[in-house]
Design a protein around this motif. Structure first.
Motif, PDB file in Angstrom:
ATOM      1  N   THR A  84       0.951  -1.349   0.018  1.00  0.00           N
ATOM      2  CA  THR A  84       0.131  -0.026   0.059  1.00  0.00           C
ATOM      3  C   THR A  84       0.849   1.056   0.045  1.00  0.00           C
ATOM      4  OG1 THR A  84      -1.863  -0.943   1.024  1.00  0.00           O
ATOM      5  CG2 THR A  84      -1.589   1.263   1.322  1.00  0.00           C
ATOM      6  N   ALA A  85       1.907   1.317   0.917  1.00  0.00           N
ATOM      7  CA  ALA A  85       2.772   2.535   0.921  1.00  0.00           C
ATOM      8  C   ALA A  85       3.385   2.620  -0.409  1.00  0.00           C
ATOM      9  CB  ALA A  85       3.862   2.265   2.055  1.00  0.00           C
ATOM     10  N   ILE A  86       3.866   1.596  -1.147  1.00  0.00           N
ATOM     11  CA  ILE A  86       4.572   1.677  -2.574  1.00  0.00           C
ATOM     12  C   ILE A  86       3.497   2.257  -3.619  1.00  0.00           C
ATOM     13  CG2 ILE A  86       5.474   0.450  -4.163  1.00  0.00           C
ATOM     14  CD1 ILE A  86       6.535  -1.476  -2.199  1.00  0.00           C
ATOM     15  N   THR A 116       8.996   0.048   6.674  1.00  0.00           N
ATOM     16  CA  THR A 116       8.355   0.565   5.494  1.00  0.00           C
ATOM     17  C   THR A 116       7.191   1.125   5.343  1.00  0.00           C
ATOM     18  OG1 THR A 116       7.573  -1.653   4.900  1.00  0.00           O
ATOM     19  CG2 THR A 116       9.645  -1.385   4.150  1.00  0.00           C
ATOM     20  N   ALA A 117       6.108   0.681   6.104  1.00  0.00           N
ATOM     21  CA  ALA A 117       4.996   1.302   6.018  1.00  0.00           C
ATOM     22  C   ALA A 117       5.133   2.736   6.743  1.00  0.00           C
ATOM     23  CB  ALA A 117       3.918   0.431   6.882  1.00  0.00           C
ATOM     24  N   GLY A 118       5.645   2.785   7.759  1.00  0.00           N
ATOM     25  CA  GLY A 118       5.902   4.098   8.491  1.00  0.00           C
ATOM     26  C   GLY A 118       6.590   5.084   7.556  1.00  0.00           C
ATOM     27  N   GLN A 153      11.830  -4.053   1.668  1.00  0.00           N
ATOM     28  CA  GLN A 153      10.846  -5.155   2.011  1.00  0.00           C
ATOM     29  C   GLN A 153      11.050  -6.298   1.195  1.00  0.00           C
ATOM     30  OE1 GLN A 153       8.215  -4.588   4.358  1.00  0.00           O
ATOM     31  NE2 GLN A 153       7.712  -6.645   4.109  1.00  0.00           N
ATOM     32  N   TYR A 154      11.490  -6.394   0.000  1.00  0.00           N
ATOM     33  CA  TYR A 154      11.412  -7.598  -0.660  1.00  0.00           C
ATOM     34  C   TYR A 154      12.706  -8.098  -1.039  1.00  0.00           C
ATOM     35  CZ  TYR A 154       6.530  -6.248  -1.162  1.00  0.00           C
ATOM     36  OH  TYR A 154       5.238  -6.130  -0.572  1.00  0.00           O
ATOM     37  N   GLY A 155      13.814  -7.219  -0.893  1.00  0.00           N
ATOM     38  CA  GLY A 155      15.297  -7.530  -1.277  1.00  0.00           C
ATOM     39  C   GLY A 155      15.871  -6.980  -2.557  1.00  0.00           C
TER      40      GLY A 155
END
Length: 449
Positions: A158-160, A299-301, A365-367
């Motif tokens: 969502t943040a992305i 990441t969300a923050g 988040q995913y690398g």
């Protein structure tokens, strides 16, 4: 001066969030998994119950306290101390270099045989007993627990999407043009994050906080400079009344950036090791534990903080007043002293920085992200911007939240292979019944695209 102060304040706040979120996160989940996987080999035939994991007595070490229950003898309370080659962002941080128990340290030859013929095999990976699942958390119904887990999983996505959708809204709100290269700019930000982190690793600095800070700075700069330069030629210099020539030019810019990344980064995606991935139990429904990882919170923050800072930038600064005035009536704003070309470059820079930041969040988040991996992110972020209201910054954020949540819940409850098709159908429905989006223009027909 005010804009520089605002940018410095944003960078400081983002770094502070990283530092605060990382406080107390000293146990690496990959190292814990490797250390736990040694326990069945140390206790053949026993049922292993991990009681506690904590820092070991030496640097880069972990201590695992556990109970070994053999079928023909009383349970034994034991511990293992695992020593690792590195920590943080280092590629060899999960390389076990020492192992000790209450009986003493394991010899080098025995450790080699353990790694070669057990840990490096599928049986060794499958032998991880895991940690205890009797966390002291609230019991909730299974349906609620599953739904809550899906919501937590959707936070980084969502943040992305929200940050990329904001990039579309910034440029379209000012110029009435859509830049289709924001997905590739996210890939540029991802590559810059890996490069910035790798530079620190080259100097022997493997701290995740410093690596994340270096990646953040590199992603913001790379996204801003690439979009400012590319947008100047594809949007700023193409002054035709119709937006179609500019739209086609941004398609060319997208393809150029994709090929540029392929040549500079190579087709092989560079992955950073996972950081702060230890699961925090929040609730449970029987054996199902609702977990949240620290990196998800970070990441969300960062996404929420960046979006809030952008809203402040547009509402409370000279740049924001000029942007709103020019977006409302560019000619009247020019008569009042607003420098249109300079404002466009500044807007392109801010939008590119947001796209680069989204790429940094993807890496954290995913690398990693491949040279062509940004296309899908950009396309779905464009859908989010249209659903939220193209040209509306709050609407773009709302659209990013809606698309991220839609994708996650569809994947959880409905056939995942039809997810993208359903999203495109939802876009068509919005364009028919709500062409201005949720918070966009109130006219029945929005600006021509």
């Amino acid at each position: 001066m005010g804009r520089s102060l605002g940018a410095a304040r944003l960078a400081s706040l983002l770094l502070a969030l990283c530092l605060l979120s990382a406080c107390g996160i000293s146990i690496d989940a990959d190292q814990v998994r490797v250390c736990r996987s040694t326990l069945p080999a140390l206790n053949p035939g026993a049922v292993i119950t991990v009681e506690r994991v904590r820092e070991g007595p030496a640097p880069r070490s972990l201590r695992v306290d556990y109970v070994a229950q053999h079928p023909d003898r009383p349970a034994l309370e034991r511990y293992a101390i695992c020593q690792f080659a590195a920590e943080g962002l280092a590629a060899n941080k999960a390389d076990l270099v020492g192992l000790g128990t209450e009986e003493g340290p394991m010899s080098g030859a025995s450790l080699y045989l353990l790694k070669r013929y057990y840990l490096d095999t599928p049986e060794g990976a499958a032998g991880d007993p895991g940690s205890r699942a009797d966390a002291d958390v609230a019991d909730i119904p299974l349906s609620v627990a599953y739904w809550l887990q899906q919501i937590l999983v959707s936070l980084p996505r969502t943040a992305i999407y929200a940050l990329l959708a904001v990039s579309f809204a910034l440029v379209f709100g000012l110029s009435g043009r859509i830049n289709l290269a924001f997905g590739e700019l996210a890939a540029i930000g991802s590559a810059a994050t890996v490069a910035g982190t790798s530079i620190l690793l080259g100097y022997g600095v493997s701290s995740p906080v410093l690596g994340l800070a270096a990646g953040l700075a590199a992603a913001l700069f790379a996204g801003a400079i690439h979009n400012a330069v590319g947008g100047y030629f594809t949007i700023g210099r193409i002054t035709a009344e119709s937006p179609q020539p500019s739209l086609i030019a941004t398609v060319g810019m997208s393809l150029f950036l994709m090929e540029y990344l392929r040549l500079v980064q190579s087709p092989v995606t560079v992955w950073l090791p996972p950081i702060w991935s230890e699961a925090w139990p929040l609730a449970r429904a029987g054996e199902f534990i609702v977990n949240l990882t620290p990196i998800t919170v970070i990441t969300a923050g960062i996404g929420v903080l960046a979006a809030s800072s952008l809203l402040w930038l547009v509402q409370a600064t000279g740049f924001g007043r000029a942007w709103r005035a020019s977006a409302d009536d560019a000619r009247a704003a020019a008569l009042m002293g607003v420098n249109g070309p300079r404002l466009l470059l500044q807007t392109l820079g801010v939008a590119g920085a947001m796209a680069g930041l989204s790429g940094m969040l993807i890496v954290a988040q995913y690398g990693g992200l491949g040279f062509a991996g940004g296309f899908q992110y950009g396309l779905k972020a464009l859908i989010a911007a249209i659903i939220g209201g193209i040209g509306s910054i709050p609407g773009a954020m709302l659209g990013g939240f809606a698309v991220g949540l839609f994708e996650t819940l569809w994947s959880a409850y409905l056939p995942i292979e039809m997810r993208d098709m359903a999203l495109y159908v939802a876009l068509v429905v919005f364009l028919i019944f709500r062409p201005g989006g949720l918070l966009g223009f109130k006219d029945p027909t929005p600006r021509p695209v």
